[in-house]
Write an enzyme that holds these catalytic residues in place. Structure first.
Site, PDB file in Angstrom:
ATOM      1  N   LYS A  99       0.882  -1.182   0.000  1.00  0.00           N
ATOM      2  CA  LYS A  99       0.000   0.000   0.000  1.00  0.00           C
ATOM      3  C   LYS A  99       0.913   1.223   0.000  1.00  0.00           C
ATOM      4  O   LYS A  99       1.495   1.589   1.026  1.00  0.00           O
ATOM      5  CB  LYS A  99      -0.875  -0.028   1.267  1.00  0.00           C
ATOM      6  CG  LYS A  99      -2.218   0.665   1.146  1.00  0.00           C
ATOM      7  CD  LYS A  99      -2.168   2.130   0.796  1.00  0.00           C
ATOM      8  CE  LYS A  99      -1.873   3.010   1.982  1.00  0.00           C
ATOM      9  NZ  LYS A  99      -1.743   4.433   1.624  1.00  0.00           N
ATOM     10  N   CYS A 142      13.633  10.616   7.201  1.00  0.00           N
ATOM     11  CA  CYS A 142      13.376  10.149   8.572  1.00  0.00           C
ATOM     12  C   CYS A 142      14.566  10.420   9.488  1.00  0.00           C
ATOM     13  O   CYS A 142      14.392  10.721  10.653  1.00  0.00           O
ATOM     14  CB  CYS A 142      13.027   8.674   8.566  1.00  0.00           C
ATOM     15  SG  CYS A 142      14.248   7.671   7.717  1.00  0.00           S
ATOM     16  N   GLU A 155       8.767  15.911  15.502  1.00  0.00           N
ATOM     17  CA  GLU A 155       9.342  15.776  14.150  1.00  0.00           C
ATOM     18  C   GLU A 155       8.597  16.733  13.213  1.00  0.00           C
ATOM     19  O   GLU A 155       7.377  16.627  13.052  1.00  0.00           O
ATOM     20  CB  GLU A 155       9.163  14.336  13.675  1.00  0.00           C
ATOM     21  CG  GLU A 155       9.798  14.080  12.331  1.00  0.00           C
ATOM     22  CD  GLU A 155       9.586  12.657  11.844  1.00  0.00           C
ATOM     23  OE1 GLU A 155       8.481  12.116  12.015  1.00  0.00           O
ATOM     24  OE2 GLU A 155      10.530  12.092  11.266  1.00  0.00           O
TER      25      GLU A 155
HETATM   26  P1  NAD Z   1       2.204   8.387   7.795  1.00  0.00           P
HETATM   27  O1  NAD Z   1       2.428   7.553   9.001  1.00  0.00           O
HETATM   28  O2  NAD Z   1       1.175   9.438   7.842  1.00  0.00           O
HETATM   29  O3  NAD Z   1       1.833   7.470   6.540  1.00  0.00           O
HETATM   30  C1  NAD Z   1       2.638   6.380   6.164  1.00  0.00           C
HETATM   31  C2  NAD Z   1       1.777   5.375   5.409  1.00  0.00           C
HETATM   32  O4  NAD Z   1       0.796   4.870   6.310  1.00  0.00           O
HETATM   33  C3  NAD Z   1       1.023   5.938   4.217  1.00  0.00           C
HETATM   34  O5  NAD Z   1       1.007   4.974   3.179  1.00  0.00           O
HETATM   35  C4  NAD Z   1      -0.375   6.131   4.764  1.00  0.00           C
HETATM   36  O6  NAD Z   1      -1.370   6.046   3.782  1.00  0.00           O
HETATM   37  C5  NAD Z   1      -0.485   4.955   5.712  1.00  0.00           C
HETATM   38  N1  NAD Z   1      -1.486   5.112   6.784  1.00  0.00           N
HETATM   39  C6  NAD Z   1      -2.002   6.256   7.305  1.00  0.00           C
HETATM   40  N2  NAD Z   1      -2.924   5.973   8.249  1.00  0.00           N
HETATM   41  C7  NAD Z   1      -2.975   4.615   8.339  1.00  0.00           C
HETATM   42  C8  NAD Z   1      -3.715   3.719   9.144  1.00  0.00           C
HETATM   43  N3  NAD Z   1      -4.598   4.139  10.050  1.00  0.00           N
HETATM   44  N4  NAD Z   1      -3.482   2.400   8.994  1.00  0.00           N
HETATM   45  C9  NAD Z   1      -2.591   1.942   8.097  1.00  0.00           C
HETATM   46  N5  NAD Z   1      -1.866   2.750   7.285  1.00  0.00           N
HETATM   47  C10 NAD Z   1      -2.052   4.074   7.414  1.00  0.00           C
HETATM   48  O7  NAD Z   1       3.642   8.942   7.428  1.00  0.00           O
HETATM   49  P2  NAD Z   1       3.997   9.973   6.274  1.00  0.00           P
HETATM   50  O8  NAD Z   1       3.559  11.310   6.718  1.00  0.00           O
HETATM   51  O9  NAD Z   1       3.556   9.432   4.959  1.00  0.00           O
HETATM   52  O10 NAD Z   1       5.598   9.873   6.276  1.00  0.00           O
HETATM   53  C11 NAD Z   1       6.396  10.596   7.110  1.00  0.00           C
HETATM   54  C12 NAD Z   1       6.816   9.776   8.307  1.00  0.00           C
HETATM   55  O11 NAD Z   1       7.515   8.595   7.887  1.00  0.00           O
HETATM   56  C13 NAD Z   1       7.783  10.522   9.195  1.00  0.00           C
HETATM   57  O12 NAD Z   1       7.437  10.342  10.527  1.00  0.00           O
HETATM   58  C14 NAD Z   1       9.117   9.858   8.885  1.00  0.00           C
HETATM   59  O13 NAD Z   1      10.077   9.992   9.894  1.00  0.00           O
HETATM   60  C15 NAD Z   1       8.712   8.456   8.663  1.00  0.00           C
HETATM   61  N6  NAD Z   1       9.754   7.715   7.933  1.00  0.00           N
HETATM   62  C16 NAD Z   1      10.494   6.790   8.610  1.00  0.00           C
HETATM   63  C17 NAD Z   1      11.522   6.104   7.966  1.00  0.00           C
HETATM   64  C18 NAD Z   1      12.384   5.099   8.697  1.00  0.00           C
HETATM   65  O14 NAD Z   1      13.085   4.332   8.054  1.00  0.00           O
HETATM   66  N7  NAD Z   1      12.373   5.061  10.015  1.00  0.00           N
HETATM   67  C19 NAD Z   1      11.773   6.365   6.615  1.00  0.00           C
HETATM   68  C20 NAD Z   1      11.002   7.325   5.964  1.00  0.00           C
HETATM   69  C21 NAD Z   1       9.974   7.991   6.633  1.00  0.00           C
END
Ligand code: NAD
Length: 469
Positions: free
Chosen positions: A167, A276, A373
């Site tokens: 997804k 991240c 963040e």
């Molecule tokens: P997000 O958590 O809002 O979304 C991530 C994914 O989860 C998306 O595909 C979204 O559609 C999905 N999602 C949202 N709500 C959901 C739910 N209730 N159930 C299941 N899936 C759901 O994150 P974002 O804003 O897209 O990305 C930024 C975040 O990702 C930041 O916090 C960043 O630090 C983190 N990140 C972490 C890493 C790592 O390796 N640790 C790498 C890249 C990004």
């Protein structure tokens, strides 16, 4: 199945790029059923590691052959400058497939000489372990570096012999859809890899909760990571979580500033801070604080913002107007709480998605801009006096994803690396990624590691076989 679609826009201009299916529970269910059937099919289950390795290598070759198209798609969809895709992220995705192609032929158990001494007379115990693929994997990824973060999950999962439902993030699904075409072209059997696009709360939540999914692997925010944990309860599915960060970059008094100033600036401004592991908390020794902050501010002033397709562009827009609004809100909250905006702080462009590289000083540890963040090109800078104080400041966070230490002292570097609670510590560099290097978080930055040899274990179960022979 509902026929509903979501619009996807170019964040630089607001222009409509196209629409993608707004998948929901029924679509996820169909994809999981397909992945389960593929997992149990002889075509996949009986495929040798060597053949899976060749498929993974073929996927890498196809990504390489279509590199320009994939980079352009990522730039149009996500906003990042073309060179970020071309020299960092798409090659990074290719390397994931090549690295884990090598792992597919090296999945081994062990034979174990046991201590059991109650076997029947004249008999012997023969015990060994085998590694089996976990089953159907549900993968959910964010929008900041879509292709490479997706590859970090697909490559080890397929190497292990799992099947998958992906997804992608709703704002950046285009490269995932193109990648699915390339995976089919490589000859991966139907049903082994599936994509369901859609909103997180619809398609994402349905995948996270699906009892036909044996393992969920999630990259995204800590907040949604906790929802993943709740959703996994139904069938106790295994979970890998790569979550948020608020990583410190620490400049010691003896640092090589020629290296450190552009280094800590890039640690936060690369990919408009949507990384991240971004070095979003900058700590500089008091004796060089003004010099370093002025250097970083100058660097920020020199960054050319623009459309990602323009070769002169050094920083593109952030992914969406919603995200830009959120970042601007953080900068404002810092201002209100008494922080000084040393450089940047502004926002512009046709849909308000261009955020100026921003440095905030005079911040206090309790401010929102220091604790949370921001996920944009905004760094908070604080002076420190001694090594003990810096360890306390660096660890004063519920995140633990990464850190960097800038010093010419070998002992100081390794002492600090040992004392900082983070999954990765870089010395005299930041954001050095490689398929060979495990990455992941301590504390609330996540569970488990991706990349590196152990990542294939994320997708394997150990079975113990103990026989009296
Ligand atoms: P997000 O958590 O809002 O979304 C991530 C994914 O989860 C998306 O595909 C979204 O559609 C999905 N999602 C949202 N709500 C959901 C739910 N209730 N159930 C299941 N899936 C759901 O994150 P974002 O804003 O897209 O990305 C930024 C975040 O990702 C930041 O916090 C960043 O630090 C983190 N990140 C972490 C890493 C790592 O390796 N640790 C790498 C890249 C990004």
């Amino acid at each position: 199945q509902s026929g509903a679609r979501l619009e996807t826009h170019n964040p630089a201009s607001g222009a409509l790029l196209g629409t993608i299916p707004a998948g929901a529970a029924a679509d996820v269910d169909r994809a999981v059923v397909a992945a389960r059937a593929a997992f149990e099919s002889a075509a996949w289950r009986d495929m040798t590691g060597a053949k899976r390795a060749r498929l993974l290598w073929k996927i890498a070759d196809l990504i390489e052959a279509n590199l320009d198209e994939l980079c352009e798609l990522e730039t149009l969809d996500q906003g990042k400058p073309l060179w970020v895709g071309k020299y960092a992220e798409v090659p990074g995705a290719i390397e994931q497939f090549r690295y884990f192609a090598g792992a597919a032929t090296k999945i081994e158990g062990t034979t174990i000489p046991t201590s059991i001494d109650y076997q029947p007379p004249g008999k012997k115990i023969f015990a060994y372990t085998v590694k089996e693929p976990l089953g159907v994997v549900g993968a959910i990824v964010p929008w900041n570096s879509p292709l490479v973060l997706t590859a970090m999950k697909i490559a080890p999962a397929l190497a292990a012999g799992c099947t998958m439902v992906l997804k992608p993030a709703e704002d950046t699904s285009l490269t995932a859809l193109r990648l699915a075409e390339l995976i089919a072209e490589a000859g991966v059997p139907p049903g082994v890899f599936n994509v369901v696009t859609g909103l997180g709360e619809a398609a994402g939540a349905a995948l996270a909760a699906h009892t036909g999914v044996d393992k969920a692997t999630f990259t995204g925010s800590t907040e949604v990571g906790k929802l993943m944990l709740d959703a996994a309860k139904g069938n106790l599915k295994r979970l890998t979580l790569e979550l948020g960060g608020k990583s410190p970059a620490i400049v010691m008094p003896d640092a090589d500033l020629e290296l450190a100033i552009p280094g800590v600036a890039n640690a936060i401004f690369f990919n408009a801070g949507q990384v991240c592991v971004a070095g979003s908390r900058l700590y500089v020794h008091g004796s060089i604080f003004e010099r370093v902050i002025e250097g970083v501010a100058n660097y920020a002033r020199g960054i050319r913002l623009g459309h990602g397709l323009d070769p002169q562009t050094q920083m593109g827009p952030v992914v969406s107007a919603k995200q830009a609004e959120r970042i601007a809100g953080y900068v404002e909250s810092g201002r209100v709480a008494g922080a000084e905006v040393r450089v940047g702080g502004g926002r512009g462009g046709p849909c308000g998605t261009f955020i100026e590289p921003t440095v905030l000083t005079r911040v206090r540890p309790d401010m929102k801009v220091v604790r949370e963040e921001i996920f944009g090109p905004v760094v908070v800078a604080t002076p420190f006096d001694d090594a003990e104080e810096i360890v306390t400041l660096a660890n004063d966070t519920h995140y633990g994803l990464a850190a960097s230490v800038w010093t010419e002292s070998l002992s100081a570097a390794h002492r600090l690396a040992a004392q900082i609670r983070a999954g990765t510590v870089w010395i005299n560099c930041h954001s050095m990624f490689d398929a060979t290097l495990p990455i992941g978080g301590m504390k609330q930055s996540g569970w488990g590691r991706e990349s590196g040899q152990q990542a294939v274990e994320n997708y394997l179960e150990t079975k113990t076989i103990c026989a009296v022979i």
